[in-house]
Enzyme design. Structure first.
Site, PDB file in Angstrom:
ATOM      1  N   GLN A  67     -25.297 -25.207   7.417  1.00  0.00           N
ATOM      2  CA  GLN A  67     -26.021 -24.314   6.520  1.00  0.00           C
ATOM      3  C   GLN A  67     -26.950 -25.094   5.601  1.00  0.00           C
ATOM      4  OE1 GLN A  67     -24.053 -20.686   4.990  1.00  0.00           O
ATOM      5  NE2 GLN A  67     -24.491 -21.534   2.970  1.00  0.00           N
ATOM      6  N   ASP A  68     -26.410 -25.750   4.581  1.00  0.00           N
ATOM      7  CA  ASP A  68     -27.225 -26.601   3.722  1.00  0.00           C
ATOM      8  C   ASP A  68     -26.384 -27.793   3.295  1.00  0.00           C
ATOM      9  OD1 ASP A  68     -25.565 -25.248   1.946  1.00  0.00           O
ATOM     10  OD2 ASP A  68     -27.109 -24.950   0.430  1.00  0.00           O
ATOM     11  N   PRO A  69     -26.978 -28.818   2.715  1.00  0.00           N
ATOM     12  CA  PRO A  69     -26.219 -30.032   2.384  1.00  0.00           C
ATOM     13  C   PRO A  69     -25.111 -29.760   1.365  1.00  0.00           C
ATOM     14  CG  PRO A  69     -28.590 -30.450   2.319  1.00  0.00           C
ATOM     15  CD  PRO A  69     -28.419 -28.968   2.411  1.00  0.00           C
ATOM     16  N   ASN A 137     -26.770 -23.300  -1.633  1.00  0.00           N
ATOM     17  CA  ASN A 137     -27.792 -22.322  -1.245  1.00  0.00           C
ATOM     18  C   ASN A 137     -28.949 -22.230  -2.240  1.00  0.00           C
ATOM     19  OD1 ASN A 137     -26.655 -21.328   1.245  1.00  0.00           O
ATOM     20  ND2 ASN A 137     -25.121 -20.251   0.015  1.00  0.00           N
TER      21      ASN A 137
END
EC number: 3.2.2.27
Length: 234
Positions: A67-69, A137
């Site tokens: 998804q994201d870091p 996010n």
């Protein structure tokens, strides 16, 4: 400098991926937005495109979407799910990934560093490549997703194994061209959903079975010695 030359100069050094239209149409705007940020951005700029740098298109055999870091400083280094080798305890999703691997293969890596996977053709790509520290996010609206769309399109021009964990990753399946691919779809390995179909999926042996059936070498996911469990005890 001509406009085309200027656009080329702005492109990160990511090998064959640099030819993706994203780096001309989207990256300059994202780069400008990042330059205006007052918050700490993770991972550090020199690691932002590490997934593409370490696994070029011609070497990509497996794609695992994240998804994201990780929003915790010192954890993310540009590869989805991976953390720096000194990070303990492991993030909970990665801990569950290793638990499933141990159940599937009888072993798992000794640290959370997944760079050895990337070196074997496993592209560990987040759909968003930056995050403000402490704000998961926080950069989902910058436009990073277009890069993931284009990477999926390019990589699927030849048979590839795709690992789509969770609903967000599975929504991107439409960007994979039809072909002789392996597409693995399960629940996400997060603690909230791992018991709803991730545990017991045997994804790692499934990928290796698919690769060997195609005459390709399997992925060495971990040292073949049985896992001792120490990473689960911290």
């Amino acid at each position: 400098m001509a406009p085309q030359d200027h656009a080329s100069a702005l492109r990160p050094a990511v090998g064959g991926w640099a030819e993706l239209p994203f780096f001309e149409t989207h990256w300059p705007r994202i780069e400008a937005a990042l330059a205006q940020e007052t918050r700490q951005i993770l991972p550090p700029a020199h690691q932002r495109f590490a997934a593409l740098e370490r696994t070029p298109p011609e070497s990509t055999r497996v794609v695992i979407l994240g998804q994201d870091p990780y929003p915790t400083p010192g954890h993310a280094h540009g590869l989805s799910f991976s953390v720096e080798p000194d990070v303990t305890p492991l993030p909970r999703s990665l801990r569950n990934i290793y638990q499933e691997m141990r159940d599937d293969l009888g072993t798992c890596p000794e640290t959370g560093d997944l760079r050895p996977w990337a070196a074997q053709g496993v592209l560990l790509l987040n759909t968003v490549l930056s995050v403000p520290a402490g704000e998961a996010n926080g950069h989902k609206s910058l436009g990073w997703q277009e890069l993931a769309h284009q990477v999926l399109d390019l990589s699927s021009r030849r048979p590839t194994a795709y690992v789509l964990w969770g609903n967000q990753a599975q929504k991107l399946e439409s960007h994979i061209r039809p072909g002789d691919h392996l597409i693995v779809k399960t629940a996400h390995p997060s603690p909230l959903s791992a018991r709803r179909g991730f545990f017991g999926s045997r994804v790692f042996s499934a990928i290796n079975d698919w690769l060997t059936a195609r005459g390709e070498p399997p992925i060495t996911w971990a040292d073949p010695r049985p896992a001792q469990g120490s990473i689960f005890d911290v």
